[in-house]
Design an enzyme around this catalytic site. Structure first.
Site, PDB file in Angstrom:
ATOM      1  N   LYS A 204       0.856  -1.139  -0.184  1.00 27.16           N
ATOM      2  CA  LYS A 204       0.180  -0.043  -0.092  1.00 27.16           C
ATOM      3  C   LYS A 204       0.832   1.301   0.035  1.00 27.16           C
ATOM      4  CE  LYS A 204      -3.063   3.031   0.492  1.00 27.16           C
ATOM      5  NZ  LYS A 204      -3.776   3.332  -0.536  1.00 27.16           N
ATOM      6  N   CYS A 258      -3.163  11.124   1.069  1.00 21.17           N
ATOM      7  CA  CYS A 258      -2.477   9.725   0.807  1.00 21.17           C
ATOM      8  C   CYS A 258      -0.967   9.827   0.498  1.00 21.17           C
ATOM      9  CB  CYS A 258      -3.310   9.073  -0.242  1.00 21.17           C
ATOM     10  SG  CYS A 258      -4.926   9.107   0.589  1.00 21.17           S
TER      11      CYS A 258
HETATM   12  N1  SAJ Z   1      -0.888  14.871  -8.864  1.00 27.55           N
HETATM   13  C1  SAJ Z   1       0.249  15.570  -9.712  1.00 27.55           C
HETATM   14  N2  SAJ Z   1       0.557  15.040 -10.712  1.00 27.55           N
HETATM   15  C2  SAJ Z   1       0.280  14.067 -11.280  1.00 27.55           C
HETATM   16  C3  SAJ Z   1      -0.827  13.206 -10.328  1.00 27.55           C
HETATM   17  C4  SAJ Z   1      -1.179  13.821  -9.264  1.00 27.55           C
HETATM   18  O1  SAJ Z   1       0.732  16.827  -9.424  1.00 27.55           O
HETATM   19  O2  SAJ Z   1       0.566  13.645 -12.340  1.00 27.55           O
HETATM   20  C5  SAJ Z   1      -1.114  15.481  -7.621  1.00 27.55           C
HETATM   21  C6  SAJ Z   1      -2.784  15.689  -7.589  1.00 27.55           C
HETATM   22  O3  SAJ Z   1      -3.007  17.095  -8.040  1.00 27.55           O
HETATM   23  C7  SAJ Z   1      -2.936  15.680  -6.176  1.00 27.55           C
HETATM   24  C8  SAJ Z   1      -2.226  14.545  -5.581  1.00 27.55           C
HETATM   25  O4  SAJ Z   1      -0.817  14.643  -6.605  1.00 27.55           O
HETATM   26  O5  SAJ Z   1      -2.573  17.048  -5.417  1.00 27.55           O
HETATM   27  C9  SAJ Z   1      -2.509  13.384  -5.436  1.00 27.55           C
HETATM   28  O6  SAJ Z   1      -3.519  12.869  -6.367  1.00 27.55           O
HETATM   29  P1  SAJ Z   1      -3.568  11.491  -7.179  1.00 27.55           P
HETATM   30  O7  SAJ Z   1      -4.635  11.403  -8.150  1.00 27.55           O
HETATM   31  O8  SAJ Z   1      -2.334  11.159  -7.491  1.00 27.55           O
HETATM   32  O9  SAJ Z   1      -4.051  10.647  -5.659  1.00 27.55           O
HETATM   33  P2  SAJ Z   1      -5.052  10.578  -4.601  1.00 27.55           P
HETATM   34  O10 SAJ Z   1      -4.391  10.775  -3.106  1.00 27.55           O
HETATM   35  O11 SAJ Z   1      -6.414  11.333  -4.935  1.00 27.55           O
HETATM   36  O12 SAJ Z   1      -5.549   8.902  -4.481  1.00 27.55           O
HETATM   37  C10 SAJ Z   1      -4.080   8.131  -4.373  1.00 27.55           C
HETATM   38  C11 SAJ Z   1      -4.179   6.814  -5.346  1.00 27.55           C
HETATM   39  N3  SAJ Z   1      -3.003   6.103  -5.189  1.00 27.55           N
HETATM   40  C12 SAJ Z   1      -2.306   5.769  -6.423  1.00 27.55           C
HETATM   41  O13 SAJ Z   1      -2.803   6.118  -7.569  1.00 27.55           O
HETATM   42  C13 SAJ Z   1      -1.154   5.024  -6.396  1.00 27.55           C
HETATM   43  C14 SAJ Z   1      -5.586   6.047  -4.881  1.00 27.55           C
HETATM   44  O14 SAJ Z   1      -5.403   4.617  -5.620  1.00 27.55           O
HETATM   45  C15 SAJ Z   1      -5.393   5.451  -3.331  1.00 27.55           C
HETATM   46  O15 SAJ Z   1      -6.330   4.762  -3.035  1.00 27.55           O
HETATM   47  C16 SAJ Z   1      -5.263   6.832  -2.670  1.00 27.55           C
HETATM   48  O16 SAJ Z   1      -4.169   7.707  -3.221  1.00 27.55           O
HETATM   49  C17 SAJ Z   1      -5.209   6.480  -1.264  1.00 27.55           C
HETATM   50  O17 SAJ Z   1      -6.265   6.528  -0.545  1.00 27.55           O
HETATM   51  O18 SAJ Z   1      -4.046   6.141  -0.658  1.00 27.55           O
END
Ligand code: SAJ
Length: 415
Positions: A204, A258
């Site tokens: 995880k 997360c």
């Molecule tokens: N972000 C970027 N660049 C990107 C992707 C995201 O700057 O290319 C930023 C987003 O804007 C945001 C942050 O990262 O601020 C996190 O967003 P995210 O879409 O990457 O992730 P979360 O926090 O919404 O969800 C993640 C997911 N994990 C993965 O994709 C490995 C989700 O599957 C998990 O269940 C969740 O964390 C969790 O609960 O752990």
């Protein structure tokens, strides 16, 4: 019918409770927040997720999901409470401790306890198992079963991903993992794999750390590309055409509860050493400060500058503002004397004022986009040209069409 008691009715606990209740279990959902209990008992979920309300109302009305402040004697106990980060970048495990204490006098021979909360490796065995064994004298793996079942769902797609994502379940022994697998198989359509407790806990954390490190690399590329006068978005688009390359997107920072938190959990109990993981955390944490400096440099010569922020949530198309980089940037700009007006039709729980479209843009000197909500796609920029005092746009997500904005007389700034 087997009885389940789920502790913590947040983003994961509530949808999981609904899915189990819809698939043959008698579920009691427990939370310590009276507001949450009242809302749910009035038939309104406090979480806005596609399909959630329909499923909730169905199982709640059928009497298969009961909402309560108190634990009920059950066969299966699922702990799904938050594990925030404390000031020293360590996991705050108080909610897991109190949830374990809440169930300790109910657990009896043959029951299973499943932890869902994201936690440092060892938490399920030592903390949850330890608390229950100490109180009851029962042996984990023999008298009661113990498993770790991390969630992987993406906010905005929680119900879909709960059903369709593969799962990795760890058990203190094979029997525990198999029992947990059977429970989740009631609603998970994808494959479920079993392993040890610590492996599943690490898996995880590794998933979210992988994403954090990848985003840090993208953010570093953005800064370096600036020095070479290269458009980082175009560079990444082309690099990703390679069949084995998948660089994520740079941006104003990493928010949410997360990705910005979990990498620290990996580092919690290891010997002291320099890690790439910590370095990347620092790169991503520095982003909001870099972006606020860039934004300020655009308007620094304007007297009483007004900035319009589009999107304060931590990412696009969700209402959640937890750990949103936008909050840090707004704070930094405000400290420098900038008047910040926020426009975000979907944000929930923002402490400052949210303005309507015209108010937010009237006499503005800079439109600063932090997240690309779908609603922003329908914006009529001709209207904005009339409203703004200075036609500056800083697009931190490469969201708008640069060419058409320039043709309307906007000065466009990217990362
Ligand atoms: N972000 C970027 N660049 C990107 C992707 C995201 O700057 O290319 C930023 C987003 O804007 C945001 C942050 O990262 O601020 C996190 O967003 P995210 O879409 O990457 O992730 P979360 O926090 O919404 O969800 C993640 C997911 N994990 C993965 O994709 C490995 C989700 O599957 C998990 O269940 C969740 O964390 C969790 O609960 O752990």
């Amino acid at each position: 019918m087997e009885k389940v008691c789920i502790l913590g009715l947040g983003y994961i606990g509530l949808p999981t409770a609904c899915m189990l209740a819809e698939n043959g279990y008698k579920v009691t959902g427990v939370d310590i927040d009276d507001d949450v209990i009242t809302k749910l008992n009035n038939g309104t979920p406090h979480i806005d997720e596609p399909e959630l309300e329909n499923i909730f109302l169905k199982v709640f009305k059928a009497g298969n999901l009961k909402i309560s402040r108190n634990v009920e004697k059950s066969d299966i106990y699922i702990i799904s409470v938050p594990t925030p980060l404390n000031k020293n970048n360590k996991a705050d495990l108080t909610y897991i401790i109190s949830a374990s204490e809440m169930i300790q006098d109910y657990v009896s021979i043959g029951n299973i306890i499943i932890l869902e909360s994201t936690s440092p490796p060892g938490t399920t065995r030592n903390l949850v198992g330890g608390i229950i064994s100490k109180r009851t004298g029962l042996v984990a793996g023999e008298d009661f079963y113990l498993a770790y079942c991390p969630e992987r769902v993406l906010p905005g797609k929680i119900i879909f991903e709960l059903v369709n994502n593969k799962r990795v379940i760890g058990g203190i022994n094979e029997k525990s993992a198999e029992l947990a697998k059977k429970i989740y198989s009631s609603f998970v359509k994808a494959e479920i794999f079993t392993t040890t407790l610590e492996t599943s806990e690490f898996v995880k954390l590794a998933e979210n750390t992988y994403r954090d490190v990848n985003i840090a690399l993208a953010n570093e590329f953005a800064e370096i590309c600036n020095e070479y006068n290269i458009d980082v978005w175009e560079m990444i688009k082309f690099a990703n055409m390679h069949p084995r390359v998948n660089i994520l997107n740079p941006g104003p920072g990493v928010g949410g509860h997360c990705i910005a938190v979990d990498p620290w959990f990996i580092l919690e109990n290891i010997n002291k050493r320099d890690t790439l993981i910590e370095k990347c955390r620092k790169i991503n944490n520095s982003r909001p400060f870099i972006i606020s400096e860039k934004a300020f440099s655009i308007i620094k010569d304007i007297k009483n500058p007004k900035v319009t922020v589009f999107g304060v949530t931590y990412k696009e198309n969700v209402g959640d503002i937890r750990e949103s980089p936008a909050l840090v940037i707004i704070n930094e700009l405000t400290k420098k004397g900038v008047d910040v007006f926020v426009y975000d039709p979907i944000a929930i729980g923002y402490k400052g004022k949210i303005y309507d479209f015209e108010e937010a843009l009237q006499n503005s000197d800079l439109l600063l986009l932090f997240v690309g909500h779908d609603v922003f796609k329908k914006i009529d920029f001709r209207k904005i040209t009339i409203l703004m005092r200075n036609k500056n746009i800083f697009d931190t997500r490469n969201f708008f069409d640069k060419k058409s904005l320039k043709s309307l007389g906007f000065k466009y700034y990217g990362l």
